[in-house]
Design a protein around this motif. Structure first.
Motif, PDB file in Angstrom:
ATOM      1  N   ASN A  51      35.151  30.671  61.588  1.00 33.37           N
ATOM      2  CA  ASN A  51      34.821  32.145  60.783  1.00 33.37           C
ATOM      3  C   ASN A  51      34.318  32.467  59.344  1.00 33.37           C
ATOM      4  OD1 ASN A  51      35.854  34.534  58.671  1.00 33.37           O
ATOM      5  ND2 ASN A  51      36.296  35.370  60.749  1.00 33.37           N
ATOM      6  N   HIS A  52      33.105  32.800  59.905  1.00 33.59           N
ATOM      7  CA  HIS A  52      32.409  33.325  58.676  1.00 33.59           C
ATOM      8  C   HIS A  52      32.311  33.923  57.783  1.00 33.59           C
ATOM      9  CE1 HIS A  52      28.120  33.714  56.866  1.00 33.59           C
ATOM     10  NE2 HIS A  52      28.376  32.771  56.146  1.00 33.59           N
ATOM     11  N   LEU A  53      32.625  34.376  56.293  1.00 37.44           N
ATOM     12  CA  LEU A  53      33.279  35.336  55.641  1.00 37.44           C
ATOM     13  C   LEU A  53      34.170  36.604  55.808  1.00 37.44           C
ATOM     14  CD1 LEU A  53      29.978  35.305  53.573  1.00 37.44           C
ATOM     15  CD2 LEU A  53      31.833  33.755  53.077  1.00 37.44           C
ATOM     16  N   GLY A  54      35.318  36.758  57.531  1.00 40.63           N
ATOM     17  CA  GLY A  54      35.525  37.470  58.339  1.00 40.63           C
ATOM     18  C   GLY A  54      34.361  38.377  59.041  1.00 40.63           C
ATOM     19  N   PHE A  55      33.458  37.836  58.646  1.00 40.36           N
ATOM     20  CA  PHE A  55      32.140  38.707  59.424  1.00 40.36           C
ATOM     21  C   PHE A  55      32.393  38.690  60.719  1.00 40.36           C
ATOM     22  CE2 PHE A  55      31.269  39.780  55.295  1.00 40.36           C
ATOM     23  CZ  PHE A  55      31.692  40.824  55.020  1.00 40.36           C
ATOM     24  N   LEU A 173      41.358  21.676  63.993  1.00 39.13           N
ATOM     25  CA  LEU A 173      41.203  21.009  63.100  1.00 39.13           C
ATOM     26  C   LEU A 173      40.574  21.212  61.659  1.00 39.13           C
ATOM     27  CD1 LEU A 173      37.843  20.204  62.346  1.00 39.13           C
ATOM     28  CD2 LEU A 173      38.614  18.626  64.698  1.00 39.13           C
ATOM     29  N   LEU A 174      41.312  20.822  60.742  1.00 37.46           N
ATOM     30  CA  LEU A 174      40.648  21.245  58.767  1.00 37.46           C
ATOM     31  C   LEU A 174      38.717  20.122  59.362  1.00 37.46           C
ATOM     32  CD1 LEU A 174      43.461  21.580  57.378  1.00 37.46           C
ATOM     33  CD2 LEU A 174      42.448  23.381  58.513  1.00 37.46           C
ATOM     34  N   ARG A 175      38.656  21.016  58.720  1.00 31.08           N
ATOM     35  CA  ARG A 175      36.718  20.605  58.422  1.00 31.08           C
ATOM     36  C   ARG A 175      36.842  19.679  57.587  1.00 31.08           C
ATOM     37  NH1 ARG A 175      33.338  23.957  55.496  1.00 31.08           N
ATOM     38  NH2 ARG A 175      33.898  25.580  54.629  1.00 31.08           N
ATOM     39  N   SER A 176      37.676  20.118  56.047  1.00 31.38           N
ATOM     40  CA  SER A 176      37.779  19.826  54.878  1.00 31.38           C
ATOM     41  C   SER A 176      38.770  18.362  54.672  1.00 31.38           C
ATOM     42  CB  SER A 176      39.048  20.334  53.573  1.00 31.38           C
ATOM     43  OG  SER A 176      39.785  20.556  54.272  1.00 31.38           O
ATOM     44  N   ASP A 177      39.189  17.560  55.676  1.00 31.43           N
ATOM     45  CA  ASP A 177      39.533  16.594  56.410  1.00 31.43           C
ATOM     46  C   ASP A 177      38.496  16.029  56.426  1.00 31.43           C
ATOM     47  OD1 ASP A 177      42.522  17.129  56.105  1.00 31.43           O
ATOM     48  OD2 ASP A 177      43.190  17.630  58.654  1.00 31.43           O
ATOM     49  N   PHE A 178      37.380  15.870  57.070  1.00 32.35           N
ATOM     50  CA  PHE A 178      36.282  14.661  57.574  1.00 32.35           C
ATOM     51  C   PHE A 178      35.342  15.651  55.878  1.00 32.35           C
ATOM     52  CE2 PHE A 178      39.078  16.780  61.092  1.00 32.35           C
ATOM     53  CZ  PHE A 178      39.276  14.529  61.409  1.00 32.35           C
ATOM     54  N   GLY A 179      35.812  15.540  54.969  1.00 32.36           N
ATOM     55  CA  GLY A 179      34.906  15.449  53.924  1.00 32.36           C
ATOM     56  C   GLY A 179      33.702  16.207  54.118  1.00 32.36           C
ATOM     57  N   LEU A 180      33.913  17.621  54.937  1.00 27.74           N
ATOM     58  CA  LEU A 180      32.956  18.984  55.093  1.00 27.74           C
ATOM     59  C   LEU A 180      33.587  20.282  54.840  1.00 27.74           C
ATOM     60  CD1 LEU A 180      32.905  17.877  58.851  1.00 27.74           C
ATOM     61  CD2 LEU A 180      31.403  17.705  57.676  1.00 27.74           C
ATOM     62  N   GLY A 181      34.413  20.016  53.841  1.00 22.87           N
ATOM     63  CA  GLY A 181      34.875  22.012  53.716  1.00 22.87           C
ATOM     64  C   GLY A 181      34.097  22.460  52.478  1.00 22.87           C
ATOM     65  N   LEU A 182      33.076  22.282  52.532  1.00 22.70           N
ATOM     66  CA  LEU A 182      31.956  23.832  51.624  1.00 22.70           C
ATOM     67  C   LEU A 182      32.342  24.885  52.394  1.00 22.70           C
ATOM     68  CD1 LEU A 182      29.807  23.500  49.142  1.00 22.70           C
ATOM     69  CD2 LEU A 182      27.700  23.127  51.326  1.00 22.70           C
ATOM     70  N   GLY A 183      32.584  25.476  50.529  1.00 25.24           N
ATOM     71  CA  GLY A 183      32.346  27.043  51.437  1.00 25.24           C
ATOM     72  C   GLY A 183      33.948  26.874  51.757  1.00 25.24           C
ATOM     73  N   ALA A 184      35.055  26.329  51.975  1.00 30.53           N
ATOM     74  CA  ALA A 184      36.138  27.001  52.443  1.00 30.53           C
ATOM     75  C   ALA A 184      37.131  26.735  50.963  1.00 30.53           C
ATOM     76  CB  ALA A 184      36.989  25.540  53.252  1.00 30.53           C
ATOM     77  N   PRO A 185      38.101  28.578  50.378  1.00 38.87           N
ATOM     78  CA  PRO A 185      37.784  28.787  52.379  1.00 38.87           C
ATOM     79  C   PRO A 185      37.332  30.570  52.988  1.00 38.87           C
ATOM     80  CG  PRO A 185      40.065  29.694  50.366  1.00 38.87           C
ATOM     81  CD  PRO A 185      38.671  29.196  50.282  1.00 38.87           C
ATOM     82  N   ALA A 186      36.184  30.571  52.102  1.00 43.62           N
ATOM     83  CA  ALA A 186      35.828  31.794  52.443  1.00 43.62           C
ATOM     84  C   ALA A 186      35.104  31.289  53.367  1.00 43.62           C
ATOM     85  CB  ALA A 186      34.747  32.339  51.140  1.00 43.62           C
ATOM     86  N   VAL A 187      34.677  31.160  53.825  1.00 40.53           N
ATOM     87  CA  VAL A 187      34.162  30.375  55.317  1.00 40.53           C
ATOM     88  C   VAL A 187      35.577  29.083  55.738  1.00 40.53           C
ATOM     89  CG1 VAL A 187      32.287  28.739  56.667  1.00 40.53           C
ATOM     90  CG2 VAL A 187      31.753  30.449  54.765  1.00 40.53           C
ATOM     91  N   SER A 188      36.204  29.686  57.355  1.00 39.80           N
ATOM     92  CA  SER A 188      37.190  29.169  57.702  1.00 39.80           C
ATOM     93  C   SER A 188      37.248  27.522  57.311  1.00 39.80           C
ATOM     94  CB  SER A 188      38.090  29.549  59.035  1.00 39.80           C
ATOM     95  OG  SER A 188      36.453  29.322  59.472  1.00 39.80           O
ATOM     96  N   ASP A 189      38.381  27.380  56.591  1.00 32.71           N
ATOM     97  CA  ASP A 189      38.536  25.276  56.536  1.00 32.71           C
ATOM     98  C   ASP A 189      38.008  25.117  58.006  1.00 32.71           C
ATOM     99  OD1 ASP A 189      38.564  22.724  55.602  1.00 32.71           O
ATOM    100  OD2 ASP A 189      40.577  22.772  55.109  1.00 32.71           O
ATOM    101  N   GLU A 190      39.923  26.145  59.034  1.00 27.01           N
ATOM    102  CA  GLU A 190      40.237  25.237  60.271  1.00 27.01           C
ATOM    103  C   GLU A 190      39.283  26.093  61.531  1.00 27.01           C
ATOM    104  OE1 GLU A 190      43.581  26.301  62.920  1.00 27.01           O
ATOM    105  OE2 GLU A 190      42.995  28.264  63.001  1.00 27.01           O
ATOM    106  N   VAL A 191      38.411  24.822  61.994  1.00 27.26           N
ATOM    107  CA  VAL A 191      37.190  24.754  62.865  1.00 27.26           C
ATOM    108  C   VAL A 191      38.758  25.001  64.251  1.00 27.26           C
ATOM    109  CG1 VAL A 191      36.041  23.746  64.080  1.00 27.26           C
ATOM    110  CG2 VAL A 191      36.090  24.357  61.645  1.00 27.26           C
ATOM    111  N   GLN A 192      37.792  25.496  65.958  1.00 19.99           N
ATOM    112  CA  GLN A 192      38.470  25.688  66.610  1.00 19.99           C
ATOM    113  C   GLN A 192      37.362  24.534  67.889  1.00 19.99           C
ATOM    114  OE1 GLN A 192      38.734  27.795  70.069  1.00 19.99           O
ATOM    115  NE2 GLN A 192      40.866  27.800  70.124  1.00 19.99           N
ATOM    116  N   LEU A 193      37.482  23.473  68.232  1.00 23.82           N
ATOM    117  CA  LEU A 193      36.731  22.713  69.593  1.00 23.82           C
ATOM    118  C   LEU A 193      37.178  22.811  71.230  1.00 23.82           C
ATOM    119  CD1 LEU A 193      36.907  19.311  67.924  1.00 23.82           C
ATOM    120  CD2 LEU A 193      35.454  20.965  67.285  1.00 23.82           C
TER     121      LEU A 193
END
Length: 205
Positions: A51-55, A173-193
């Motif tokens: 999710n990007h900023l809720g938009f 998964l949480l992208r922050s778990d893999f060092g990909l957390g830039l912009g979280a939580p405004a840009v959702s940390d959770e990613v669906q695969l």
């Protein structure tokens, strides 16, 4: 005058041996060996959505997937999957964003050019549903990820008659778990695969 009734002959050892061999062959056919399938990159897609900023809820696709699936229909727990995702195949359909995803802010693809997944357990949930637990490695960081998978079809391919298998799967998964957390939580940390894949057994010699 009474006729003598001959007693029934006991089966010979040869007949018993032949019967045992036939039974063993029938059992071997009924319990098919596991089959190794090679993933078809042309019919495989790994889609990440966030999710990007809720938009909005953008996606990125990971193509050029390479790997193998070992599937044992009689003993599903003996099945396994091993996959390599080259980051060169990453495509969000926005070239500038793709370049950003590959730089050091996110995947740092020049240093870590691939992501990998290797299953550690496969559980049969019934009705062609599987729980696949495995190790996902991104940027040399490994975390446990669980895939909820569905067996779409297992049958000879109509074009070449090779054994072919297809699955769909999802995971969160949480992208922050893999060092990909830039912009979280405004840009959702959770990613669906979301994954769809087709794989074929090797051609017979």
């Amino acid at each position: 005058m009474m006729r003598r009734v001959r007693p029934a002959r006991a089966p010979s050892r040869v007949s018993a041996t032949v019967f045992a061999l036939a039974l063993a062959c029938a059992t071997a056919v009924a319990q098919a060996a596991p089959v190794e399938y090679r993933i078809d990159p042309g019919h495989t897609d790994v889609i990440a959505q966030w999710n990007h900023l809720g938009f909005s809820n953008p996606t990125a696709h990971f193509g050029q997937v390479d790997g193998t699936i070992v599937y044992d229909a009689d003993k599903v727990a003996a099945s396994s999957v091993q996959v390599t995702l080259p980051l060169s195949g990453l495509n969000s359909h926005v070239a500038r964003f793709d370049a950003h995803l590959r730089n050091a802010d996110f995947f740092d693809a020049d240093v870590f050019p691939v992501a990998t997944f290797r299953s550690t357990a496969v559980e049969d949930l019934g009705e062609d549903r599987l729980k696949v637990t495995g190790a996902l490695t991104i940027k040399d960081i490994t975390r446990t990820v669980v895939l909820d998978a569905v067996l779409d079809k297992a049958a000879p391919h109509p074009r070449n008659n090779r054994p072919t298998i297809g699955f769909d799967a999802t995971a969160n998964l949480l992208r922050s778990d893999f060092g990909l957390g830039l912009g979280a939580p405004a840009v959702s940390d959770e990613v669906q695969l979301r994954i769809t894949t087709e794989a074929q057994a090797a051609a017979a010699d």
